[in-house]
Design a protein around this motif. Structure first.
Motif, PDB file in Angstrom:
ATOM      1  N   UNK A 102      -2.074   8.004  -3.670  1.00 37.48           N
ATOM      2  CA  UNK A 102      -3.168   8.395  -2.783  1.00 37.48           C
ATOM      3  C   UNK A 102      -4.515   8.201  -3.469  1.00 37.48           C
ATOM      4  N   UNK A 103      -4.549   8.483  -4.753  1.00 33.13           N
ATOM      5  CA  UNK A 103      -5.803   8.340  -5.494  1.00 33.13           C
ATOM      6  C   UNK A 103      -6.235   6.872  -5.542  1.00 33.13           C
ATOM      7  N   UNK A 104      -5.258   5.982  -5.733  1.00 33.01           N
ATOM      8  CA  UNK A 104      -5.576   4.557  -5.795  1.00 33.01           C
ATOM      9  C   UNK A 104      -6.050   4.047  -4.439  1.00 33.01           C
ATOM     10  N   UNK A 105      -5.393   4.503  -3.379  1.00 35.24           N
ATOM     11  CA  UNK A 105      -5.794   4.072  -2.040  1.00 35.24           C
ATOM     12  C   UNK A 105      -7.187   4.591  -1.693  1.00 35.24           C
ATOM     13  N   UNK A 106      -7.498   5.787  -2.165  1.00 32.55           N
ATOM     14  CA  UNK A 106      -8.817   6.365  -1.895  1.00 32.55           C
ATOM     15  C   UNK A 106      -9.918   5.505  -2.523  1.00 32.55           C
ATOM     16  N   UNK A 107      -9.635   4.949  -3.685  1.00 32.24           N
ATOM     17  CA  UNK A 107     -10.608   4.100  -4.369  1.00 32.24           C
ATOM     18  C   UNK A 107     -10.825   2.778  -3.638  1.00 32.24           C
ATOM     19  N   UNK A 108      -9.825   2.372  -2.846  1.00 33.96           N
ATOM     20  CA  UNK A 108      -9.912   1.082  -2.157  1.00 33.96           C
ATOM     21  C   UNK A 108     -10.598   1.183  -0.798  1.00 33.96           C
ATOM     22  N   UNK A 110       0.824  -1.208   0.000  1.00 29.17           N
ATOM     23  CA  UNK A 110       0.000   0.000   0.000  1.00 29.17           C
ATOM     24  C   UNK A 110       0.859   1.259   0.000  1.00 29.17           C
ATOM     25  N   UNK A 111       2.031   1.183   0.614  1.00 29.39           N
ATOM     26  CA  UNK A 111       2.921   2.343   0.669  1.00 29.39           C
ATOM     27  C   UNK A 111       3.443   2.720  -0.716  1.00 29.39           C
ATOM     28  N   UNK A 112       3.320   1.808  -1.663  1.00 28.49           N
ATOM     29  CA  UNK A 112       3.802   2.056  -3.023  1.00 28.49           C
ATOM     30  C   UNK A 112       2.693   2.557  -3.945  1.00 28.49           C
ATOM     31  N   UNK A 113       1.443   2.508  -3.477  1.00 24.78           N
ATOM     32  CA  UNK A 113       0.306   2.950  -4.280  1.00 24.78           C
ATOM     33  C   UNK A 113       0.110   4.459  -4.135  1.00 24.78           C
TER      34      UNK A 113
END
Length: 251
Positions: free
Chosen positions: A117-123, A112-115
């Motif tokens: 912020x936008x991708x993490x928000x979608x998850x 997750x640290x490599x993703x």
């Protein structure tokens, strides 16, 4: 049991871990206690004895013999940072899962640290299985790092991980014969000036040493520069010359 024997045993328990798709591969993990003992206790070249933690020394020994110095260094840089966060330690303390669950969760956090912020928000709000699947495209912790992490959990030394990680970084630098050089100049130095300084320093270290340069600017030096070569300090600034001169003038 001694700390070393205990670590060997707990590490062996981690060999059966499954690692997510995309995990970085390297030399195969040992499959017997004898093999683990050999890579954990056979010193890596150039590395001095670990000062603060036996765990750091054994980590670097194993990483060297398994040809995993670079990925382990990267992993421990992350682990050292994340375990400085009290929230991480509290979550580990209150966790009800197994050591395998702990290691797998840390793998997911690392991915997750490599993703973005936008991708993490979608998850956010999605089921854990979906999150794990989505993050599976990112590299997970190196198998050795994951095994060691599980061992630290079993040994009850998770709170020591930041200190272990810091020492791992230093020891790996020694193994790779890296020499940290910091130049503090009164003004930014040109590339030619930096190259000249490094060429002089290179004469006083092993020919196969790798000089790692960092640079800062301090206008209070007036002119010239200061050098910090590992733990050796050299002051070639005008400020020092001025301070020396002023000290000789009667008050």
């Amino acid at each position: 049991r001694s700390m070393r024997d205990s670590l060997n045993a707990s590490m062996l328990a981690r060999v059966g871990l499954r690692f997510p798709k995309g995990v970085r591969t390297f030399a195969k993990l040992p499959s017997t206690k004898e093999e683990w003992k050999k890579i954990l206790t056979t010193p890596a070249p150039n590395a001095p004895p670990a000062r603060g933690s036996k765990y750091a020394g054994m980590t670097v020994n194993a990483a060297y013999h398994l040809k995993a110095l670079d990925p382990v260094r990267n992993d421990f840089k992350y682990l050292g940072k994340v375990f400085k966060d009290p929230r991480t330690l509290e979550a580990v303390k209150n966790g009800q899962g197994t050591t395998n669950d702990f290691v797998n969760d840390m793998n997911v956090m690392f991915q997750a640290s490599q993703a973005s912020k936008a991708e993490l928000a979608k998850l956010e709000g999605k089921e854990k299985a979906a999150v794990v699947k989505a993050l599976g495209k990112y590299p997970a912790l190196n198998p050795l790092s994951a095994s060691l992490l599980g061992s630290f959990k079993d040994e009850g030394v998770v709170e020591e991980i930041p200190a272990i990680a810091e020492e791992v970084q230093k020891l790996i630098g020694k193994v790779l014969k890296e020499v940290n050089v910091e130049i503090v100049g009164a003004a930014p130095l040109t590339d030619k000036q930096k190259a000249q300084i490094l060429s002089v320093i290179q004469k006083y270290v092993d020919s196969d040493s790798k000089l790692l340069l960092s640079e800062k600017t301090d206008t209070s030096l007036i002119a010239g520069f200061q050098l910090l070569i590992e733990d050796r300090f050299v002051d070639l600034s005008a400020k020092k010359s001025l301070d020396t001169l002023m000290s000789k003038i009667p008050a």
